[in-house]
Design a protein around this motif. Sequence first.
Motif, PDB file in Angstrom:
ATOM      1  N   LEU A   1       0.837  -1.191   0.000  1.00  0.00           N
ATOM      2  CA  LEU A   1       0.000   0.000   0.000  1.00  0.00           C
ATOM      3  C   LEU A   1       0.878   1.249   0.000  1.00  0.00           C
ATOM      4  N   GLU A   2       0.512   2.238  -0.797  1.00  0.00           N
ATOM      5  CA  GLU A   2       1.272   3.478  -0.863  1.00  0.00           C
ATOM      6  C   GLU A   2       0.698   4.502   0.117  1.00  0.00           C
ATOM      7  N   PRO A   3       1.528   5.429   0.605  1.00  0.00           N
ATOM      8  CA  PRO A   3       1.020   6.457   1.529  1.00  0.00           C
ATOM      9  C   PRO A   3      -0.060   7.300   0.858  1.00  0.00           C
ATOM     10  N   PHE A   4      -1.034   7.731   1.636  1.00  0.00           N
ATOM     11  CA  PHE A   4      -2.059   8.618   1.106  1.00  0.00           C
ATOM     12  C   PHE A   4      -2.606   9.489   2.236  1.00  0.00           C
ATOM     13  N   THR A   5      -3.213  10.599   1.846  1.00  0.00           N
ATOM     14  CA  THR A   5      -3.822  11.526   2.799  1.00  0.00           C
ATOM     15  C   THR A   5      -5.232  11.839   2.332  1.00  0.00           C
ATOM     16  N   VAL A   6      -6.183  11.736   3.236  1.00  0.00           N
ATOM     17  CA  VAL A   6      -7.577  12.058   2.951  1.00  0.00           C
ATOM     18  C   VAL A   6      -7.887  13.388   3.627  1.00  0.00           C
ATOM     19  N   THR A   7      -8.117  14.446   2.846  1.00  0.00           N
ATOM     20  CA  THR A   7      -8.473  15.752   3.411  1.00  0.00           C
ATOM     21  C   THR A   7      -9.982  15.817   3.566  1.00  0.00           C
ATOM     22  N   LEU A   8     -10.427  16.038   4.795  1.00  0.00           N
ATOM     23  CA  LEU A   8     -11.858  15.990   5.083  1.00  0.00           C
ATOM     24  C   LEU A   8     -12.503  17.366   5.089  1.00  0.00           C
ATOM     25  N   ALA A   9     -11.877  18.340   5.734  1.00  0.00           N
ATOM     26  CA  ALA A   9     -12.487  19.664   5.841  1.00  0.00           C
ATOM     27  C   ALA A   9     -11.445  20.657   6.319  1.00  0.00           C
ATOM     28  N   PRO A  10     -11.650  21.950   6.028  1.00  0.00           N
ATOM     29  CA  PRO A  10     -10.762  22.973   6.598  1.00  0.00           C
ATOM     30  C   PRO A  10     -10.884  22.970   8.119  1.00  0.00           C
ATOM     31  N   PHE A  11      -9.762  23.178   8.783  1.00  0.00           N
ATOM     32  CA  PHE A  11      -9.762  23.185  10.242  1.00  0.00           C
ATOM     33  C   PHE A  11      -9.592  24.624  10.744  1.00  0.00           C
ATOM     34  N   ILE A  12      -8.424  25.202  10.531  1.00  0.00           N
ATOM     35  CA  ILE A  12      -8.169  26.590  10.917  1.00  0.00           C
ATOM     36  C   ILE A  12      -7.416  27.258   9.772  1.00  0.00           C
ATOM     37  N   ASN A  13      -7.982  28.312   9.207  1.00  0.00           N
ATOM     38  CA  ASN A  13      -7.342  29.062   8.128  1.00  0.00           C
ATOM     39  C   ASN A  13      -7.327  30.536   8.507  1.00  0.00           C
ATOM     40  N   VAL A  14      -6.161  31.005   8.954  1.00  0.00           N
ATOM     41  CA  VAL A  14      -6.003  32.402   9.355  1.00  0.00           C
ATOM     42  C   VAL A  14      -4.744  32.942   8.684  1.00  0.00           C
ATOM     43  N   GLY A  15      -4.907  33.759   7.655  1.00  0.00           N
ATOM     44  CA  GLY A  15      -3.754  34.294   6.934  1.00  0.00           C
ATOM     45  C   GLY A  15      -2.941  33.158   6.321  1.00  0.00           C
ATOM     46  N   ASP A  16      -1.643  33.153   6.634  1.00  0.00           N
ATOM     47  CA  ASP A  16      -0.769  32.095   6.122  1.00  0.00           C
ATOM     48  C   ASP A  16      -0.870  30.810   6.935  1.00  0.00           C
ATOM     49  N   PHE A  17      -1.559  30.877   8.059  1.00  0.00           N
ATOM     50  CA  PHE A  17      -1.689  29.691   8.912  1.00  0.00           C
ATOM     51  C   PHE A  17      -2.851  28.847   8.389  1.00  0.00           C
ATOM     52  N   GLN A  18      -2.503  27.772   7.704  1.00  0.00           N
ATOM     53  CA  GLN A  18      -3.499  26.923   7.069  1.00  0.00           C
ATOM     54  C   GLN A  18      -3.455  25.528   7.677  1.00  0.00           C
TER      55      GLN A  18
END
Length: 695
Positions: free
Chosen positions: A60-77
């Motif tokens: 199995l290869e590495p993978f990432t599942v993005t579910l929803a934005p958590f905290i987005n403040v300026g450059d802090f994503q």
Amino acid sequence: MSLQLLVTLGVFAPLLGAAVAGFFGRRIGDIPSQAVTTGLLFFSCAVAWTVFGQWTWGHLEPFTVTLAPFINVGDFQSNWAIRIDALSAVMLVVVTTVSSLVHLYSWGYMAEDDSRPRFFAYLSLFTFAMLALVTAADFMQLFFGWEGVGLASYLLIGFWFKKPTASAAAIKAFVVNRVGDFGFALGIITVFWMFGTIQFAELFPMIASRQGEGWEFLGQTWSALDLAGVLLFIGAMGKSAQFFLHTWLPDAMEGPTPVSALIHAATMVTAGVYMVCLLSPIYEYAPTAALLIAITGGITALFAATVGLAQNDIKRVIAYSTCSQLGYMFFAAGVGAYQAAMFHLFTHAFFKALLFLGAGSVIHGMHHEQDMRKMGGLWKLLPVTYAVMMIGTIAITGIGIPGHEFKFGFAGFYSKDSILESAFAAADYSPVGLFVFFIGLFAAGLTAYYSWRLIFMTFHNKPAWKHDHAHDDHAAPHAQIETHAEPLPDDRGHAHDDHGHGHHGPLKPHESPWVMLVPLLLLSVGAIASGFAFYEFFVGHHEHEFWRGAIFTGPENHVIHDSHEVPTWVLWAPLVVSAIGTFAAVYFYVLREGLARRMAERGGPINSFLSNKWYFDEIYDVLFVKGARALGDLFWKVGDVRIIDGLGPNGAAWASLKSAARLAKVQSGYVYHYAFVMLLGVAGLLAFAIYAWGA
């Protein structure tokens, strides 16, 4: 169903179980609450083993599942995401396997408690927070899970909140962990300041290019990566109970025994080890921080092993054993053997959970007695518990057949020896390689001694329980109020059960029900076979294919490779020191039974020093607890009450009252007083007029 969706469901299933049991437990009842939470945990466990199996054998290869934005403040994503790689696959198996078996075990252990839905909700909440931590794709989600397990551990340790010692232990764990978490938060801020991102996928490739970057402070230039690494490690010190921030761990035994197994065996306390291994790209280029990790781990391994020698509470012995084993994991990571650290984390989960739950079975069979001095002769009465405790003890003491080409033993033999061999091999790369190697050897001998001491005192010595009479109808209230192991407050009492409460004469120990024994038997399989089955994948010939970049090692780090070429005496040294520790325990507790007790009763500085845990609690009480209280009293009684309130609102009110009281005396009610005042007024006006006219 895709694997990504299955993993997502597996991560959030414990949260669903926690919500059902927590919010609707009183409506649906105890058994449905237990069934829902336990069933969802076994579902998560099945998902975890599916992922681990496909990673290990299915490429199995590495993978990432993005579910929803958590905290987005300026450059802090920051996004809520689930990251799957070798590290998270290993941790998913560890967390869900132990947690699901703890849930099942708790069906029997907590059978008489009147708050079972709340207990199972807390267990599932803890598990979800841990799963969020180990699958985090950035520092923000990692911190969320980090604080989540801290909160859940506070709830679990203080589950019997009406018991003063349990509440105090929960607060202590929470406060001590906040000290470490403050450093952890500063470390995250430092990383964001340096790189402008907290996403692991963006961060790790940038680290090598920033090696040697300095930070000016107090006229000195400090390595920025070392600064970040040290601050992040301070967080790991608190969560994983390392030296100086370890004092909360033994007190956490006030929680129910299943909590001890869940928190101290495989989950919360190993979060720090996981975090250091995850951040291997930072520590490979932060030699000072790595050096601090190795030294701290070595000292912790030695300190906890020495304290474990003198403890008589069966759970506290195992708790200090956990602390010592965590020290092994950290000094392995500190010398660059991250793979060996994760291997020991993996095997340790099985045999330490086995020992904790086995201790719970002993306490249950002994009618909530935890003092090993009041046990003895239990091997015939608790045969299954005795067998699994023996397996756990053999696993933790590292007994096996060493060799370059062939080696064989239980789980702890493979992983602990891998750490010691890596430490010796790291002498060419780390200035503390030999230091932690010899400390690890010495700690291994102490581990063998106190582990077999536990077995002999509990199962083999003359039965001391025959001389302790059962709680009769006139016994103190706390004798009748324990669910299975630890006494509850008086107002949480339960009816007498088949444990023997309510009759005269000595209580006869008994074996635990099968709902408690089945998890022990399953954990025994892991304690026996996990080292042999996965040695080649974690640290052997297939380690590069297994880790697949999840652990980063610099171009000069060949510790794992060199660990397979150490001298023969290095291979045999752990077995020799473990044998010495075992023979010492046999001498003091079998051949000369009673000798160790008589020596302890005579006291002495060494016994007092070890039994009082190097006096850390007393020192911290003087320096921090009483100091903080004195400082608080100064600000409160002097600063607030006397100065602020005294000169402020209270002072103004006092002056008004005094002035009003004196003015009130003028209003006497006599006409001649008023006439006299008027005469004074007229005289004053005339004097002013004459003065003004003359001027």
